[in-house]
Scaffold this active site. Structure first.
Site, PDB file in Angstrom:
ATOM      1  N   TYR A  39       0.853  -1.184   0.000  1.00 53.83           N
ATOM      2  CA  TYR A  39       0.000   0.000   0.000  1.00 53.83           C
ATOM      3  C   TYR A  39       0.889   1.233   0.000  1.00 53.83           C
ATOM      4  O   TYR A  39       1.912   1.263  -0.666  1.00 53.83           O
ATOM      5  CB  TYR A  39      -0.973  -0.079   1.186  1.00 53.83           C
ATOM      6  CG  TYR A  39      -2.179   0.810   1.022  1.00 53.83           C
ATOM      7  CD1 TYR A  39      -2.931   0.806  -0.154  1.00 53.83           C
ATOM      8  CD2 TYR A  39      -2.559   1.692   2.033  1.00 53.83           C
ATOM      9  CE1 TYR A  39      -4.019   1.626  -0.328  1.00 53.83           C
ATOM     10  CE2 TYR A  39      -3.657   2.522   1.881  1.00 53.83           C
ATOM     11  CZ  TYR A  39      -4.381   2.494   0.695  1.00 53.83           C
ATOM     12  OH  TYR A  39      -5.464   3.321   0.546  1.00 53.83           O
ATOM     13  N   LYS A  94     -19.455 -20.205 -11.745  1.00 53.05           N
ATOM     14  CA  LYS A  94     -18.602 -19.980 -12.925  1.00 53.05           C
ATOM     15  C   LYS A  94     -17.193 -19.632 -12.488  1.00 53.05           C
ATOM     16  O   LYS A  94     -16.208 -20.072 -13.098  1.00 53.05           O
ATOM     17  CB  LYS A  94     -19.170 -18.850 -13.788  1.00 53.05           C
ATOM     18  CG  LYS A  94     -20.537 -19.102 -14.361  1.00 53.05           C
ATOM     19  CD  LYS A  94     -20.532 -20.087 -15.495  1.00 53.05           C
ATOM     20  CE  LYS A  94     -19.986 -19.509 -16.756  1.00 53.05           C
ATOM     21  NZ  LYS A  94     -20.337 -20.293 -17.948  1.00 53.05           N
TER      22      LYS A  94
END
Length: 427
Positions: A39, A94
């Site tokens: 970060y 999926k």
């Protein structure tokens, strides 16, 4: 509550963990230094690199291995319009298949919007996040326009699996079934029952592999789609036939192929018996096909039969398509999935079905043995060679078609890298 419902609900809430997907970091974050790299302030460095050159997103982010699986829930499986939120279990599913069969990461995105223009705008706006977009369970005829406009407006592959997935696998099966039956594709009369997304796309792809358009008779819920019939959509008008046939019974008389993408139990034994010798029957309504496997096999001994179910031979299963098509497309940074890439996928599957089947496949299916023939016209999903055949074929075709931004030069090395990448899933 029946046994399937009990097991399915248990599976989706197993060990107190709801759903089927989670996000796992690929880089360490165990120290203050790790945090400063993951970060702020370290993250600013790749931000600036991407601003300089958007292609750096493929180097410094997960974009190149991330697919959005998107639905608005208007055509969920065989359940119809159940709303965006209700489509989430399917979209998560999926995602599981993308990861398991092609090591592709997925964010499932359920969008509560039915207006095509607004849906297109939303998907286009979020598209920079992803390397590809898999549209799913969006009803017709809107789905055709939504996909077409997104393909034109996005610089990444957009693929509506309800259309093309079924068409690609069915085309592979049809090529092999025709060979087994000793028939030429351009001589066969084909009946397509169902004029939704899958039916239209199957008919289009059958033409690409050699079926003559004038030999296709398509039906919707009102019967045969014929020239001069009022109220046809543009997609249905494309397949309006010059024919006196008006019913499914009429259409199937003398037909070589029945492609069912409609509803259960619309085909009778008499209809099958009226077909040409060695009829090819793909009864794809799920979970209950247009005619049951048992009834079809009792009706004729020369039939080549496929369904969408895993408990019968010749399952036409979309999982043989989308993970591997996207794998090949992502690995060359394809801007879109061309018709030639779809054909390459179908051809690769058809060729693989003719190869000797390894023992690992037999073990995955309870010891059953498979070899090319009437009961085995497409490969099984749990065949580790599918990715090597199909993804390589798709990637190569993308390069030939000029849509690859990161072309591959050594395809044998690429094939070996896929085998190595997927080894952990087959161990």
């Amino acid at each position: 509550m029946d046994e399937l419902e009990r097991k399915a609900l248990e599976y989706h809430s197993l060990d107190g963990i709801p759903g089927k997907l989670s996000v796992i970091p690929t880089k360490p974050c165990k120290s203050a230094e790790d945090l400063s790299l993951a970060y702020t302030p370290g993250v600013a460095k790749p931000v600036l690199k991407i601003e300089e050159d958007a292609d750096n997103a493929y180097r410094y982010t997960n974009k190149g291995n991330l697919v959005a699986v998107i639905s608005n829930g208007t055509a969920i499986l065989g359940l119809g319009d159940r709303g965006a939120l209700a489509s989430k279990p399917v979209m998560e599913g999926k995602g599981v298949l993308f990861k398991r069969f092609a090591d592709i990461d997925v964010f499932d995105i359920e969008i509560n919007e039915k207006d095509p223009d607004k849906l297109i705008g939303i998907i286009k706006a979020i598209s920079p996040t992803f390397g590809g977009i898999n549209l799913e369970d969006i009803k017709g005829p809107e789905c055709f326009r939504i996909e077409k406009e997104l393909i034109n407006e996005c610089d990444i592959p957009v693929f509506h699996d309800d259309q093309h997935g079924t068409a690609i696998i069915a085309s592979a099966g049809l090529m092999n079934a025709a060979e087994i039956a000793g028939k030429k594709l351009d001589d066969m009369k084909v009946v397509v029952s169902g004029a939704g997304a899958a039916g239209i796309s199957c008919a289009r792809m059958f033409i690409l592999i050699g079926v003559r358009k004038e030999n296709i008779v398509m039906l919707d819920s009102k019967g045969v789609i014929y020239k001069g019939r009022a109220g046809l959509t543009a997609e249905k008008e494309e397949f309006a036939s010059e024919t006196d046939a008006r019913t499914l019974e009429d259409a199937m008389n003398g037909a070589d192929v029945f492609m069912g993408l409609s509803k259960p139990n619309v085909v009778s034994s008499e209809m099958l018996r009226s077909m040409n010798h060695d009829p090819i029957v793909f009864a794809m309504a799920n979970p209950d096909p247009e005619i049951t496997y048992e009834k079809a096999m009792e009706s004729r001994s020369d039939i080549i039969m496929a369904t969408g179910r895993s408990d019968y031979p010749n399952q036409i299963n979309n999982v043989l398509g989308f993970p591997f098509i996207f794998r090949g497309a992502l690995d060359v940074g394809a801007k879109r999935i061309t018709e030639n890439m779809k054909l390459a996928a179908a051809d690769a599957l058809a060729k693989l079905a003719k190869e000797p089947v390894p023992e690992i496949v037999s073990k995955a299916y309870g010891g059953e043995k498979f070899s090319f023939g009437r009961r085995y016209i497409v490969p099984k999903p749990f065949d580790p060679r599918v990715i090597e055949y199909e993804a390589v074929a798709v990637a190569r075709q993308a390069c030939l078609d000029g849509v690859a931004t990161h072309p591959i030069e050594d395809f044998e090395a690429y094939r070996l890298s896929l085998s190595k990448r997927m080894a952990k899933y087959w161990a």
